[in-house]
Enzyme design. Structure first.
Site, PDB file in Angstrom:
ATOM      1  N   LYS A 102      81.633  53.105 104.740  1.00  0.00           N
ATOM      2  CA  LYS A 102      82.284  54.401 104.972  1.00  0.00           C
ATOM      3  C   LYS A 102      82.860  54.965 103.672  1.00  0.00           C
ATOM      4  O   LYS A 102      82.655  56.130 103.352  1.00  0.00           O
ATOM      5  CB  LYS A 102      83.387  54.222 106.031  1.00  0.00           C
ATOM      6  N   ASP A 146      91.816  47.165 106.014  1.00  0.00           N
ATOM      7  CA  ASP A 146      91.351  47.636 107.333  1.00  0.00           C
ATOM      8  C   ASP A 146      90.958  46.489 108.269  1.00  0.00           C
ATOM      9  O   ASP A 146      90.588  46.733 109.417  1.00  0.00           O
ATOM     10  CB  ASP A 146      90.154  48.572 107.160  1.00  0.00           C
ATOM     11  N   ARG A 180      89.409  50.906 114.844  1.00  0.00           N
ATOM     12  CA  ARG A 180      89.515  49.458 114.563  1.00  0.00           C
ATOM     13  C   ARG A 180      90.318  48.735 115.640  1.00  0.00           C
ATOM     14  O   ARG A 180      90.110  47.549 115.889  1.00  0.00           O
ATOM     15  CB  ARG A 180      90.078  49.227 113.168  1.00  0.00           C
TER      16      ARG A 180
HETATM   17  C1  S3P Z   1      89.911  53.990 101.866  1.00  0.00           C
HETATM   18  C2  S3P Z   1      91.072  53.407 101.437  1.00  0.00           C
HETATM   19  C3  S3P Z   1      92.012  52.732 102.341  1.00  0.00           C
HETATM   20  C4  S3P Z   1      91.367  52.363 103.659  1.00  0.00           C
HETATM   21  C5  S3P Z   1      90.557  53.493 104.224  1.00  0.00           C
HETATM   22  C6  S3P Z   1      89.458  53.906 103.268  1.00  0.00           C
HETATM   23  C7  S3P Z   1      89.051  54.704 100.890  1.00  0.00           C
HETATM   24  O1  S3P Z   1      93.098  53.599 102.611  1.00  0.00           O
HETATM   25  O2  S3P Z   1      92.349  51.962 104.590  1.00  0.00           O
HETATM   26  O3  S3P Z   1      89.962  53.115 105.460  1.00  0.00           O
HETATM   27  O4  S3P Z   1      87.882  55.003 101.211  1.00  0.00           O
HETATM   28  O5  S3P Z   1      89.534  54.971  99.784  1.00  0.00           O
HETATM   29  P1  S3P Z   1      94.403  53.677 101.646  1.00  0.00           P
HETATM   30  O6  S3P Z   1      93.965  54.297 100.384  1.00  0.00           O
HETATM   31  O7  S3P Z   1      95.349  54.546 102.412  1.00  0.00           O
HETATM   32  O8  S3P Z   1      94.878  52.273 101.498  1.00  0.00           O
END
Ligand code: S3P
Length: 440
Positions: A22, A321, A397
């Site tokens: 993702k 996550d 999740r």
């Molecule tokens: C992500 C960073 C994470 C993660 C999110 C995707 C990204 O969030 O939890 O699902 O793609 O940069 P945070 O930057 O808030 O930790």
């Protein structure tokens, strides 16, 4: 709402591939939309979150198209070329789309309204509003920190040197993306290294990005603004965060033996493997290779008896996550696990500490919710009672972790709404059932 029921599984077997990563998919669309020329992306995650990014990039002038074979072509507008969209952009459930786009828009002289669903509208945006205001954007938000947002980007953006107060790849990436259409050097200093997909992709596209390790687990990232970005031609590796549900399910369901092919193994994303191994999981990493400028591998997982842990052997940011499903693993281990330092979980798609505490205790798991974590006493490998109802709270999740829980309970677990799974893992139910899951 579409209810999902997860019943005891007898053992998962087979070879599967999880959808594309993702984080990498969002970045592939955003950055190729800023390239000069046509990019090709195969294996893009076609979940709702990434589709929100695709729609937003189209609305700002990029040509984004899916070919019949499933590969995507993106005709970029060049750095600085984003145009004023003619309507508000719908971010759906996607925090990554919202925060990264806020960064991109901040250094373009356009004004954009961003809306999102009920979950996203509760998530903190102050963490990007504050630094991007220093860049020069004028951002209006509900109560100064929540969606809906109106971002008026700057026509004279300033490069910033910023130390984010929370470990967040989204904040880091938002600042770097703002730095693309900004003269001079934009600098982000992270005290804990977070996923570096943006930096890797920008470098592959010819941007001048320098990363310096500070020797203490942190990093300084320096981006020279106004690069001419080359288009990309890439395959997106499978998402380790999606694979995590399979890793835990196969570990805790006796008799399981599965192989997940082509999973992204970025060193800043693989904490779930270290944590499960610390607990005694049987995971073998096979066929290491490079996919789309990222390390990748096949993962063979066999059922194993788990023991409780207090030290997961990795920084939480490397598996941020994956905690909901790690808590399910802990519920099947021998002994009491203690997880701390996880306050960030309270501001994800849901408050994941309270959502998982509710899901697990409704199904007979003994636990104690902490301010910044959870203590979970495992069953020692015995099936759990189950029979509880879980509120997914618009959080993919939580829904998926609860299906994994239902696979090891005497009585099925009912999830009130399985539809959020479509944000990150389209085809999840069918994939689980194809290897021995019992989800309906
Ligand atoms: C992500 C960073 C994470 C993660 C999110 C995707 C990204 O969030 O939890 O699902 O793609 O940069 P945070 O930057 O808030 O930790």
């Amino acid at each position: 709402m579409s209810q999902l029921i997860s019943s005891m599984a007898k053992g998962l077997t087979g070879k599967v591939q999880v959808p594309g990563d993702k984080s990498i998919s969002h970045r592939a669309l955003m950055l190729s939309a800023l390239a000069i020329g046509r990019s090709f992306v195969r294996g893009l995650l076609e979940g709702e979150d990434v589709m929100a990014t695709a729609a937003a990039m189209r609305a700002m002038g990029a040509h984004v198209e899916r070919s019949t074979g499933g590969s995507w072509t993106i005709d970029g507008v060049g750095v600085g070329g984003l145009r004023q969209p003619d309507r508000p952009l719908d971010m759906g459930n996607s925090g990554t789309t919202t925060r990264l786009l806020t960064g991109l828009i901040a250094s373009h002289p356009i004004s954009v309204d961003l809306n999102g669903d009920a979950s996203l509208s509760k998530r903190p945006m102050g963490r990007v509003i504050e630094p991007l205001s220093v860049v020069g954007a004028r951002i209006k938000a509900r109560d100064d920190r929540f969606l809906p947002l109106t971002i008026k980007g700057s026509d004279m953006p300033m490069p910033i040197d910023y130390t984010p107060p929370v470990a967040s790849a989204q904040v880091k990436s938002a600042i770097l993306l703002a730095g693309l259409n900004t003269p001079g050097n934009t600098i982000v200093r992270e005290s804990v290294a977070t996923r570096d997909h943006s930096e890797r992709m920008l470098m592959a596209m010819g941007a001048d990005v320098e990363t310096i390790e500070d020797g203490d687990g942190g990093r300084i990232i320096k981006l020279r603004g106004e690069p001419a970005l080359k288009p990309i031609d890439m395959d997106v590796p499978g998402d380790i965060s999606s694979a995590a549900f399979l890793l835990v399910a196969a570990t805790i369901i006796p008799g399981s033996d599965i192989t997940i092919t082509g999973v992204g193994m970025n060193p800043l994303r693989i904490g779930i493997i270290s944590a499960l191994k610390c607990m005694g999981a049987d995971i073998t990493v096979l066929n290491k290779r490079d996919v789309g400028g990222e390390p990748a591998a096949d993962l063979r997982v066999k059922a194993a008896r788990l023991k409780a842990v207090s030290d997961i052997g990795t920084d939480p940011s490397t598996m941020i996550d994956e905690f909901p499903v790690l808590f399910v693993a802990a519920a099947m281990a021998t002994g009491t696990s203690r997880f701390t330092g996880l306050r960030e979980l309270r501001v994800k798609e849901s408050d994941r500490l309270s959502a998982m505490a509710a899901a697990l205790s409704a199904n007979g798991v003994e636990l104690h919710e902490l301010d910044d974590g959870m203590e979970i006493t495992g069953s020692g490998g015995k099936h759990l009672p189950g029979g509880g109802r879980v509120a997914a709270q618009l959080d993919h999740r939580i829904a998926m972790a609860s299906t994994v829980l239902g696979m090891v309970t005497e009585t099925p677990v009912i999830i009130d709404d399985g539809s959020p799974i479509g944000t990150s893992f389209p085809g999840y139910v069918e994939l689980m059932n194809s290897i021995g899951g019992a989800l309906m």
